[in-house]
Scaffold this motif. Structure first.
Motif, PDB file in Angstrom:
ATOM      1  N   SER A  44       0.828  -1.232  -0.108  1.00 20.84           N
ATOM      2  CA  SER A  44       0.079   0.023  -0.016  1.00 20.84           C
ATOM      3  C   SER A  44       0.843   1.252  -0.073  1.00 20.84           C
ATOM      4  N   LEU A  45       1.892   1.307   0.821  1.00 20.26           N
ATOM      5  CA  LEU A  45       2.786   2.343   0.838  1.00 20.26           C
ATOM      6  C   LEU A  45       3.494   2.734  -0.598  1.00 20.26           C
ATOM      7  N   LYS A  46       3.971   1.445  -0.972  1.00 18.04           N
ATOM      8  CA  LYS A  46       4.495   1.749  -2.573  1.00 18.04           C
ATOM      9  C   LYS A  46       3.667   2.330  -3.422  1.00 18.04           C
ATOM     10  N   GLU A  47       2.362   1.909  -3.352  1.00 19.22           N
ATOM     11  CA  GLU A  47       1.379   2.576  -4.272  1.00 19.22           C
ATOM     12  C   GLU A  47       1.379   4.288  -4.139  1.00 19.22           C
ATOM     13  N   GLN A  48       0.968   4.370  -2.927  1.00 14.39           N
ATOM     14  CA  GLN A  48       0.759   5.668  -2.524  1.00 14.39           C
ATOM     15  C   GLN A  48       1.763   6.698  -2.547  1.00 14.39           C
ATOM     16  N   THR A  49       3.005   6.356  -2.624  1.00 10.53           N
ATOM     17  CA  THR A  49       4.182   6.945  -2.541  1.00 10.53           C
ATOM     18  C   THR A  49       4.844   7.357  -4.118  1.00 10.53           C
ATOM     19  N   LYS A  50       3.972   6.751  -4.987  1.00 12.68           N
ATOM     20  CA  LYS A  50       4.540   7.011  -6.539  1.00 12.68           C
ATOM     21  C   LYS A  50       4.378   8.492  -6.855  1.00 12.68           C
TER      22      LYS A  50
END
Length: 365
Positions: A214-220
């Motif tokens: 989830s963090l990877k997706e939201q920090t793009k």
């Protein structure tokens, strides 16, 4: 929709949430305290290693009227070592005595038969050499090392090295707590314990990987905006997956708790205790570390990067500017300043055509 479902939806949308990352120093302190307690317990009490690791003899008796506590006392007096006695479903007993060789086992069998009122030839004796337990321990350490290396490599490729490092620290945290609980409780360490410890490694990573994804997706393209810092996005990732993590952990803990408290505690099945305690503590510690340790550590690591420092500076500067504009909003209208130059009257809000209502109704001179 249930209340829990509504809460999960609000957490996912960011309407409500708990500041896990902002209060990470408190949770770091809690984790350090728990870890130190586990290490002290391990150093002071040590692990109660089973005969599979120390070597010894296992005597299986037929049905007897002697209680387990009496049998334990008899075995310890006869052998001169601590004994572990478990009642079997057949009415017999399983007596474990460590540090017993073949000659000593042959001497103990008739003594146990006499005290337990059974025939000596009906007592089955099995000898376990310490070399076998040493082989198991070495293979377990090898498996643990290989697992750690593969996990770090995979997470570094799938996510990034900071997440891999945070996950590794969380795994070590979970293992230390689990082993420390074993030392404090005094449960016997058997091959079943080793199996349980190796099993919890995957469970410990499950919630962590969910939050990381989830963090990877939201920090793009995070640096292209000025609304949120990395820590705030990380905290939102935890909250958006919080209900899911709680649900999966509770569902996993319920059957394990049944094994531990009913199978091991009520029915007295020793092997169930060995596996279920490590699973129970490991699952709970894994859920805790994924929320309070792993993701906050990633935020700490990322906030040290120059680009994230610059992003945080821009976000805070924009918010400070927005705050100043909000505070000055009541005086931004020129007519309001003219009506109240000293600032002692409330600012007039509304169209200009409505601003004469506060004057007296007398004629102009």
């Amino acid at each position: 929709m249930s209340r829990l479902g509504e809460l999960g939806a609000k957490l996912y949308r960011g309407e409500v949430g708990y500041d896990f990352v902002g209060k990470r120093r408190f949770w770091y302190g809690v984790s350090i305290l728990i870890t130190i307690t586990a290490i002290v317990g391990l150093a002071v009490r040590g692990l109660n290693m089973g005969i599979e690791f120390q070597g010894g003899a296992v005597f299986t008796t037929p049905k007897t009227s002697v209680s387990a506590s009496q049998a334990e006392k008899v075995a310890e007096e006869a052998a001169g070592h601590d004994a572990i006695v478990q009642e079997l479903g057949t009415g017999g007993m399983r007596i474990q005595i460590s540090n017993v060789d073949t000659a000593k086992a042959d001497q103990l069998r008739p003594l146990l038969a006499q005290e337990l009122s059974v025939k000596a030839e009906d007592i089955n004796a099995e000898l376990v050499g310490p070399s076998w337990g040493e082989q198991i321990a070495n293979k377990a350490w090898t498996g643990l090392g290989v697992f750690m290396i593969l996990v770090v490599i995979y997470l570094a490729i799938a996510f990034e090295w900071r997440m891999a490092l945070a996950a590794l620290i969380a795994l070590i945290h979970d293992l230390t707590i689990t082993v420390g609980v074993y030392a404090l409780v005094g449960f016997e360490v058997t091959p079943g314990t080793v199996i349980g410890l190796l099993t919890i490694l995957g469970y410990s990573l499950y919630d962590t990987v969910v939050v990381f994804d989830s963090l990877k997706e939201q920090t793009k393209d995070l640096t292209k905006q000025t609304r949120f810092t990395y820590s705030e996005v990380a905290n939102r990732s935890i909250n958006s997956t919080l209900v899911r993590s709680i649900n999966t952990t509770v569902v996993a803990l319920l059957p394990v708790a049944g094994l531990l408290f009913i199978g091991g505690g009520v029915l007295g099945a020793g092997m169930l205790n060995d596996i279920s305690l490590s699973l129970f503590v490991g699952l709970a510690a894994g859920a805790y570390s994924s929320i309070f340790i792993a993701t906050p550590l990633v935020a700490d690591f990322k906030e040290r990067e120059p680009q994230m420092k610059a992003l945080k500076k821009r976000v805070l500067a924009k918010r400070a500017q927005a705050t100043r504009e909000t505070e000055a909003g009541g005086f931004s209208d020129g007519g309001a300043r003219d009506a109240d130059p000293d600032g002692t009257q409330p600012a007039v809000v509304g169209p200009r055509s409505q601003r004469g209502h506060g004057r007296s109704s007398g004629k102009r001179r």
